[in-house]
Enzyme design. Sequence first.
Site, PDB file in Angstrom:
ATOM      1  N   HIS A  56     -22.891 -17.633 -18.250  1.00 13.74           N
ATOM      2  CA  HIS A  56     -22.475 -19.033 -18.225  1.00 13.74           C
ATOM      3  C   HIS A  56     -23.131 -19.753 -19.389  1.00 13.74           C
ATOM      4  CE1 HIS A  56     -25.961 -21.438 -16.236  1.00 13.74           C
ATOM      5  NE2 HIS A  56     -26.446 -20.320 -16.715  1.00 13.74           N
ATOM      6  N   CYS A  70     -29.931 -23.252 -23.098  1.00 12.28           N
ATOM      7  CA  CYS A  70     -28.874 -22.974 -22.118  1.00 12.28           C
ATOM      8  C   CYS A  70     -27.505 -23.519 -22.509  1.00 12.28           C
ATOM      9  CB  CYS A  70     -29.273 -23.485 -20.742  1.00 12.28           C
ATOM     10  SG  CYS A  70     -30.685 -22.569 -20.074  1.00 12.28           S
ATOM     11  N   HIS A 102     -25.123 -17.234 -22.124  1.00 10.39           N
ATOM     12  CA  HIS A 102     -26.199 -16.322 -21.718  1.00 10.39           C
ATOM     13  C   HIS A 102     -25.907 -15.838 -20.301  1.00 10.39           C
ATOM     14  CE1 HIS A 102     -27.439 -20.220 -20.097  1.00 10.39           C
ATOM     15  NE2 HIS A 102     -28.180 -19.571 -19.207  1.00 10.39           N
ATOM     16  N   HIS A 109     -27.360 -14.074 -16.402  1.00 10.53           N
ATOM     17  CA  HIS A 109     -28.424 -13.988 -15.406  1.00 10.53           C
ATOM     18  C   HIS A 109     -28.096 -12.884 -14.412  1.00 10.53           C
ATOM     19  CE1 HIS A 109     -30.290 -17.852 -16.416  1.00 10.53           C
ATOM     20  NE2 HIS A 109     -29.083 -18.392 -16.419  1.00 10.53           N
ATOM     21  N   HIS A 152     -20.042  -9.858 -12.755  1.00 11.66           N
ATOM     22  CA  HIS A 152     -19.607  -9.455 -14.090  1.00 11.66           C
ATOM     23  C   HIS A 152     -18.476 -10.333 -14.610  1.00 11.66           C
ATOM     24  CE1 HIS A 152     -22.174  -6.044 -13.300  1.00 11.66           C
ATOM     25  NE2 HIS A 152     -22.165  -5.823 -14.598  1.00 11.66           N
ATOM     26  N   GLU A 209     -31.811 -18.062 -10.591  1.00 12.85           N
ATOM     27  CA  GLU A 209     -31.263 -17.617 -11.871  1.00 12.85           C
ATOM     28  C   GLU A 209     -32.300 -16.806 -12.644  1.00 12.85           C
ATOM     29  OE1 GLU A 209     -29.848 -21.037 -14.010  1.00 12.85           O
ATOM     30  OE2 GLU A 209     -31.841 -21.660 -14.550  1.00 12.85           O
TER      31      GLU A 209
END
EC number: 4.-.-.-
Length: 142
Positions: free
Chosen positions: A14, A23, A27, A29, A71, A129
Amino acid sequence: MYGLKTESSFDAAHFLTDYHGKCENLHGHRWRVVAILATDELQEAGTCKDMVMDFGEFKRILRALTEELDHSFIVEEGSLKPQTMKCLEEEGFTLSVMPFRTTVENLARYFWQRLDEAGVPVMVVEVYETPNNCAIYERGRN
């Protein structure tokens, strides 16, 4: 009060729109979702007598929800240009378009609402996260 707790996890990417910092870039998580159920009364009959609910069913529902995002690229609706979305889709990327900014706080509320819609007596959802950072959404504060 009686309660149950289970967790599930998923991997997804996201970015945060209108954010100034790391952010704002795409990237990923390893998201961890912890759900806690609560009820004053246990079930009174059937195979779930004296239970909050069947653990197997609870785990199945939460895992199905996290599997929907696994994914994928979680995208805030309208945050990318239509041609960018089209290119990502044409390349075969799995996109999970959300009607909210993809903060961990909003994802905690999203999972709480989805569990509630499934008829689960959800009290609290925590979404991590990172191993040390999570957001919490709980019943009564929505």
